[in-house]
Design a protein around this motif. Structure first.
Motif, PDB file in Angstrom:
ATOM      1  N   GLY B   8      57.599   8.735  30.002  1.00  0.00           N
ATOM      2  CA  GLY B   8      57.825   9.735  28.972  1.00  0.00           C
ATOM      3  C   GLY B   8      56.520  10.155  28.331  1.00  0.00           C
ATOM      4  O   GLY B   8      55.469   9.564  28.598  1.00  0.00           O
ATOM      5  N   PRO B   9      56.578  11.176  27.470  1.00  0.00           N
ATOM      6  CA  PRO B   9      55.366  11.691  26.819  1.00  0.00           C
ATOM      7  C   PRO B   9      54.690  10.639  25.954  1.00  0.00           C
ATOM      8  O   PRO B   9      55.363   9.856  25.276  1.00  0.00           O
ATOM      9  CB  PRO B   9      55.890  12.844  25.962  1.00  0.00           C
ATOM     10  CG  PRO B   9      57.216  13.197  26.541  1.00  0.00           C
ATOM     11  CD  PRO B   9      57.777  11.923  27.082  1.00  0.00           C
ATOM     12  N   GLY B  10      53.369  10.661  25.965  1.00  0.00           N
ATOM     13  CA  GLY B  10      52.603   9.736  25.152  1.00  0.00           C
ATOM     14  C   GLY B  10      52.255  10.292  23.776  1.00  0.00           C
ATOM     15  O   GLY B  10      51.747   9.579  22.929  1.00  0.00           O
ATOM     16  N   LEU B  11      52.555  11.566  23.577  1.00  0.00           N
ATOM     17  CA  LEU B  11      52.234  12.233  22.318  1.00  0.00           C
ATOM     18  C   LEU B  11      53.428  13.088  21.893  1.00  0.00           C
ATOM     19  O   LEU B  11      53.934  13.898  22.680  1.00  0.00           O
ATOM     20  CB  LEU B  11      50.992  13.094  22.468  1.00  0.00           C
ATOM     21  CG  LEU B  11      50.509  13.849  21.231  1.00  0.00           C
ATOM     22  CD1 LEU B  11      50.078  12.859  20.143  1.00  0.00           C
ATOM     23  CD2 LEU B  11      49.360  14.785  21.593  1.00  0.00           C
ATOM     24  N   VAL B  12      53.856  12.878  20.659  1.00  0.00           N
ATOM     25  CA  VAL B  12      54.982  13.631  20.115  1.00  0.00           C
ATOM     26  C   VAL B  12      54.573  14.164  18.734  1.00  0.00           C
ATOM     27  O   VAL B  12      53.918  13.445  17.961  1.00  0.00           O
ATOM     28  CB  VAL B  12      56.243  12.751  19.989  1.00  0.00           C
ATOM     29  CG1 VAL B  12      57.418  13.558  19.429  1.00  0.00           C
ATOM     30  CG2 VAL B  12      56.613  12.141  21.337  1.00  0.00           C
TER      31      VAL B  12
END
Lengths: 110, 120
Positions: B8-12
């Motif tokens: 999944g994304p590492g930055l939100v």
């Protein structure tokens, strides 16, 4: 659901024994024989060391032992070795299929 | 021996929804002996149980996160997922997916963990 209380740090010399306490309440540690302990080296995922308070998974050294009295569980490491230097977390079943972890203890081998 | 891998994304961005997936290999997510869960660890801090799910879809959440958490399972893909809504910087953490062995109620297998940073 508050975190279980552990000492922030414990240290010992090679060969010595140390004990880490894990204090909860009558709603978690005190009510169930379902305390587990995890070892975590820096940058790594935690590893199960003890379960049901005192049982060792396959492959875990007999130097690791556990006990419980009332609302407090304990992990003892005997014959302390350099490789035991890590963070240790207790975890207790807290009813309703929920779990609570301890605050964590950093073990230093002097 | 189970193997779990987070993705999944590492930055939100703040206020958005964090989404992670865990793929289970060398084992079936439909095993009746296992639940599946998520645990997180903010940088330099301790572990926090987020929630668990059974292959049937029955879920259990940490009361402190319950209003923002959704865990789901996709048995056809041998995966389970985490969604955490309305994130803030306090949700920055390494997120681990784990197996929960129901015979002893232990988190016996862990993924390697994935760092999710909440930042604009």
């Amino acid at each position: 659901q508050s975190a279980l209380t552990q000492p922030a740090s414990v240290s010992g010399s090679p060969g010595q024994s140390i004990t880490i306490s894990c204090t909860g309440t009558s709603s978690d540690v005190g009510s169930y024989n379902l305390v587990s302990w995890y070892q975590q080296h820096p940058g790594k995922a935690p590893k199960l060391m003890l379960y049901e308070g005192s049982k060792r998974p396959s492959g875990i050294s007999k130097r690791f032992s556990g006990s419980k009295s009332g609302n407090t569980a304990s992990l003892t490491i005997s014959g302390l070795q350099a490789e035991d230097e890590a963070d240790y977390y207790c975890c207790s079943y807290a009813g309703g299929s929920s779990y609570v972890f301890g605050t964590g203890t950093k073990v230093t081998v002097l | 021996q189970l193997q779990l891998q987070e993705s999944g994304p590492g930055l939100v961005k703040p206020s958005e929804t964090l989404s992670l997936t865990c793929t289970v290999s060398i084992g079936s997510i439909s095993s009746r002996s296992y639940y599946w869960g998520w645990i997180r660890q903010p940088p330099g801090k301790g572990l926090e149980w987020i929630g668990s799910i059974y292959y049937s879809g029955r879920t259990y959440y940490n009361p402190s996160l319950k209003s923002r958490v959704t865990i789901s399972v996709d048995t056809s893909k041998n995966q389970f997922s985490l969604k955490l809504s309305s994130v803030t910087a306090a949700d920055t953490a390494v997120y681990y997916c784990v197996s929960l062995y129901s015979n002893n109620w232990i988190f016996d297998y862990w993924g390697q963990g994935t760092l999710v940073t909440v930042s604009s």
